[in-house]
Design a protein around this motif. Structure first.
Motif, PDB file in Angstrom:
ATOM      1  N   PHE A  62      -1.157 175.953  70.980  1.00 51.02           N
ATOM      2  CA  PHE A  62       0.023 176.810  71.099  1.00 51.02           C
ATOM      3  C   PHE A  62       1.268 176.142  70.522  1.00 51.02           C
ATOM      4  O   PHE A  62       2.173 176.820  70.029  1.00 51.02           O
ATOM      5  CB  PHE A  62       0.244 177.205  72.558  1.00 51.02           C
ATOM      6  CG  PHE A  62      -0.735 178.244  73.042  1.00 51.02           C
ATOM      7  CD1 PHE A  62      -0.726 179.519  72.510  1.00 51.02           C
ATOM      8  CD2 PHE A  62      -1.670 177.947  74.015  1.00 51.02           C
ATOM      9  CE1 PHE A  62      -1.633 180.488  72.939  1.00 51.02           C
ATOM     10  CE2 PHE A  62      -2.581 178.898  74.456  1.00 51.02           C
ATOM     11  CZ  PHE A  62      -2.565 180.168  73.911  1.00 51.02           C
ATOM     12  N   THR A  63       1.315 174.805  70.574  1.00 46.67           N
ATOM     13  CA  THR A  63       2.423 174.092  69.933  1.00 46.67           C
ATOM     14  C   THR A  63       2.417 174.365  68.430  1.00 46.67           C
ATOM     15  O   THR A  63       3.460 174.602  67.818  1.00 46.67           O
ATOM     16  CB  THR A  63       2.312 172.581  70.184  1.00 46.67           C
ATOM     17  OG1 THR A  63       2.187 172.332  71.582  1.00 46.67           O
ATOM     18  CG2 THR A  63       3.529 171.848  69.653  1.00 46.67           C
ATOM     19  N   PRO A  86      -6.694 178.811  62.570  1.00 48.11           N
ATOM     20  CA  PRO A  86      -5.506 178.566  61.735  1.00 48.11           C
ATOM     21  C   PRO A  86      -4.231 178.780  62.550  1.00 48.11           C
ATOM     22  O   PRO A  86      -3.522 179.767  62.386  1.00 48.11           O
ATOM     23  CB  PRO A  86      -5.658 179.599  60.613  1.00 48.11           C
ATOM     24  CG  PRO A  86      -6.370 180.745  61.268  1.00 48.11           C
ATOM     25  CD  PRO A  86      -7.306 180.125  62.280  1.00 48.11           C
ATOM     26  N   SER A  87      -3.932 177.842  63.440  1.00 45.62           N
ATOM     27  CA  SER A  87      -2.906 178.059  64.466  1.00 45.62           C
ATOM     28  C   SER A  87      -1.518 178.335  63.881  1.00 45.62           C
ATOM     29  O   SER A  87      -0.842 179.286  64.301  1.00 45.62           O
ATOM     30  CB  SER A  87      -2.860 176.855  65.413  1.00 45.62           C
ATOM     31  OG  SER A  87      -2.848 175.640  64.686  1.00 45.62           O
ATOM     32  N   ALA A  88      -1.072 177.511  62.933  1.00 48.59           N
ATOM     33  CA  ALA A  88       0.263 177.734  62.361  1.00 48.59           C
ATOM     34  C   ALA A  88       0.325 179.067  61.616  1.00 48.59           C
ATOM     35  O   ALA A  88       1.336 179.779  61.672  1.00 48.59           O
ATOM     36  CB  ALA A  88       0.637 176.581  61.430  1.00 48.59           C
ATOM     37  N   VAL A 142       3.704 181.835  75.479  1.00 45.24           N
ATOM     38  CA  VAL A 142       2.352 181.290  75.294  1.00 45.24           C
ATOM     39  C   VAL A 142       1.741 180.984  76.646  1.00 45.24           C
ATOM     40  O   VAL A 142       2.430 180.845  77.661  1.00 45.24           O
ATOM     41  CB  VAL A 142       2.375 180.032  74.413  1.00 45.24           C
ATOM     42  CG1 VAL A 142       2.942 180.347  73.032  1.00 45.24           C
ATOM     43  CG2 VAL A 142       3.165 178.907  75.067  1.00 45.24           C
ATOM     44  N   LEU A 143       0.417 180.853  76.650  1.00 44.92           N
ATOM     45  CA  LEU A 143      -0.302 180.627  77.909  1.00 44.92           C
ATOM     46  C   LEU A 143      -0.127 179.211  78.444  1.00 44.92           C
ATOM     47  O   LEU A 143      -0.099 178.996  79.649  1.00 44.92           O
ATOM     48  CB  LEU A 143      -1.803 180.895  77.698  1.00 44.92           C
ATOM     49  CG  LEU A 143      -2.193 182.352  77.427  1.00 44.92           C
ATOM     50  CD1 LEU A 143      -3.652 182.428  77.005  1.00 44.92           C
ATOM     51  CD2 LEU A 143      -1.941 183.204  78.663  1.00 44.92           C
ATOM     52  N   ASP A 144      -0.023 178.219  77.538  1.00 46.45           N
ATOM     53  CA  ASP A 144       0.031 176.832  77.994  1.00 46.45           C
ATOM     54  C   ASP A 144       0.662 175.983  76.902  1.00 46.45           C
ATOM     55  O   ASP A 144       0.016 175.634  75.914  1.00 46.45           O
ATOM     56  CB  ASP A 144      -1.380 176.331  78.315  1.00 46.45           C
ATOM     57  CG  ASP A 144      -1.402 174.874  78.768  1.00 46.45           C
ATOM     58  OD1 ASP A 144      -0.323 174.311  79.018  1.00 46.45           O
ATOM     59  OD2 ASP A 144      -2.516 174.306  78.883  1.00 46.45           O
ATOM     60  N   VAL A 145       1.921 175.629  77.086  1.00 42.64           N
ATOM     61  CA  VAL A 145       2.639 174.891  76.046  1.00 42.64           C
ATOM     62  C   VAL A 145       2.117 173.457  75.921  1.00 42.64           C
ATOM     63  O   VAL A 145       2.369 172.787  74.908  1.00 42.64           O
ATOM     64  CB  VAL A 145       4.157 174.897  76.342  1.00 42.64           C
ATOM     65  CG1 VAL A 145       4.509 173.924  77.462  1.00 42.64           C
ATOM     66  CG2 VAL A 145       4.965 174.618  75.079  1.00 42.64           C
TER      67      VAL A 145
END
Length: 337
Positions: free
Chosen positions: A75-76, A294-296, A67-70
């Motif tokens: 991104f989490t 809808p990240s997840a 990912v670009l930025d944890v």
């Protein structure tokens, strides 16, 4: 020194092959023999070497995710969705944070190849064509995450960021704002470029509206705060009356600089829209209007596509899933009076 399969076989009085069957295919062994072998395992404290077994099989039980930025909760949440879906098939997710750095990204790709991961979920930095070409040559199943592609060699899961940028700017215009600014960068991040393009499309539809682009080095709270402090020092006639931040972290920094110090108010003097709708957005000192992704679901869908490709790489037709974003209106964009 650890016990080996041979030690277990000697203690149980069976062959090495029988021990292997008990560990991997116990249904092929009589219950009495299974009991003998398991008793020997308990007595010796034997721990199977899954890493070696997976390497012999040619593929591990892990999926690599870059990912670009944890530190970005978006991104989490993507990672959580990927983990939950992978667990359903007995797989784990190895998380790599490129921190928007191509060298770190390349190092993770090399590491995952050495680990012989089941496949790679990849949110690339900038123009990743050479890295994608390398993954394809190596035969590593790969799905692009949060990044659309027209490359038919790869599946992808993304959100229509041009549509999201349009929604954000259109909403600000509809609340009576006319001097808009887009805050975020670097511009070679695909997501930033698409969100800016969408905002530009909305502003171009409104004759008396303008859109300023304010670049940042990264999409962080600190960068947003620095831009907010600079905007706060401008004369009123030169100050935007609305800000569209490339993500919620930048928006949080803007909000801190504008609403917590000095005479300006949000949304009275400056309205703010973020992007991602992270959990903190609704809990901000001024609840933040944001574009929801809808990240997840992005993470779980990416794993679905990866597993289908890994199962039948030659027959699987690569897919490009694009979700539509949603505007979530809160106090930071109350209509202008």
């Amino acid at each position: 020194m650890g016990m080996s399969v041979r030690d277990v076989a000697t203690r149980a009085g069976v062959s090495v092959g029988t021990v292997s069957n008990v560990l991997n295919r116990p249904d092929k062994v009589s219950p009495h023999t299974v009991d003998k072998v398991r008793a020997a395992i308990d007595e010796l404290g034997f721990v199977r070497n899954d890493a070696a077994r997976q390497l012999r099989a040619g593929r591990s039980l892990s999926i690599g995710l870059i990912v670009l930025d944890v530190s970005n909760p978006f991104f989490t949440d993507v990672a959580r969705g990927a983990e939950d879906r992978a667990a359903e098939d007995g797989l784990t997710v190895l998380l790599g944070n490129s921190d928007e750095n191509e060298d770190r990204e390349a190092a993770y790709l090399d590491l995952f190849e050495k680990q012989r991961v089941h496949g790679v979920l990849f949110s690339p930095v900038g123009d990743a064509q050479s890295r994608l070409d390398a993954l394809h040559r190596r035969g590593i199943p790969t799905v692009l995450v949060d990044r659309p592609t027209t490359d038919e060699r790869f599946s992808s899961v993304a959100v229509d960021d041009v549509a999201g940028g349009y929604l954000a700017a259109r909403h600000l215009l509809d609340t009576g704002r006319r001097r808009l600014a887009f805050v975020g960068g670097p511009r070679d991040l695909h997501q930033v470029a698409d969100r800016l393009a969408g905002a530009t499309n909305a502003v171009d539809e409104t004759a008396d509206a303008t859109l300023e682009y304010i670049a940042t080095d990264a999409l962080t709270v600190l960068q947003g705060r620095q831009v907010g402090e600079a905007i706060r020092e401008r004369d009123a006639v030169e100050r935007p009356d609305a800000l569209f931040a490339a993500n919620d972290l930048v928006a949080m920094g803007l909000l801190q600089a504008l609403s917590m110090v000095g005479p300006l108010t949000v949304p009275g003097d400056v309205a703010i829209v973020g992007y991602d709708d992270i959990d903190f957005a609704s809990a901000a000192v001024v609840p933040l209007t944001s574009i929801r992704q809808p990240s997840a679901l992005i993470g779980s869908t990416a794993v679905d596509l990866l597993l289908r490709e890994a199962e039948a790489p030659d027959e699987f037709e690569r897919q490009h899933v694009v979700f539509q974003p949603e505007l979530v209106v809160r106090d930071s964009t109350a209509p202008k009076v």
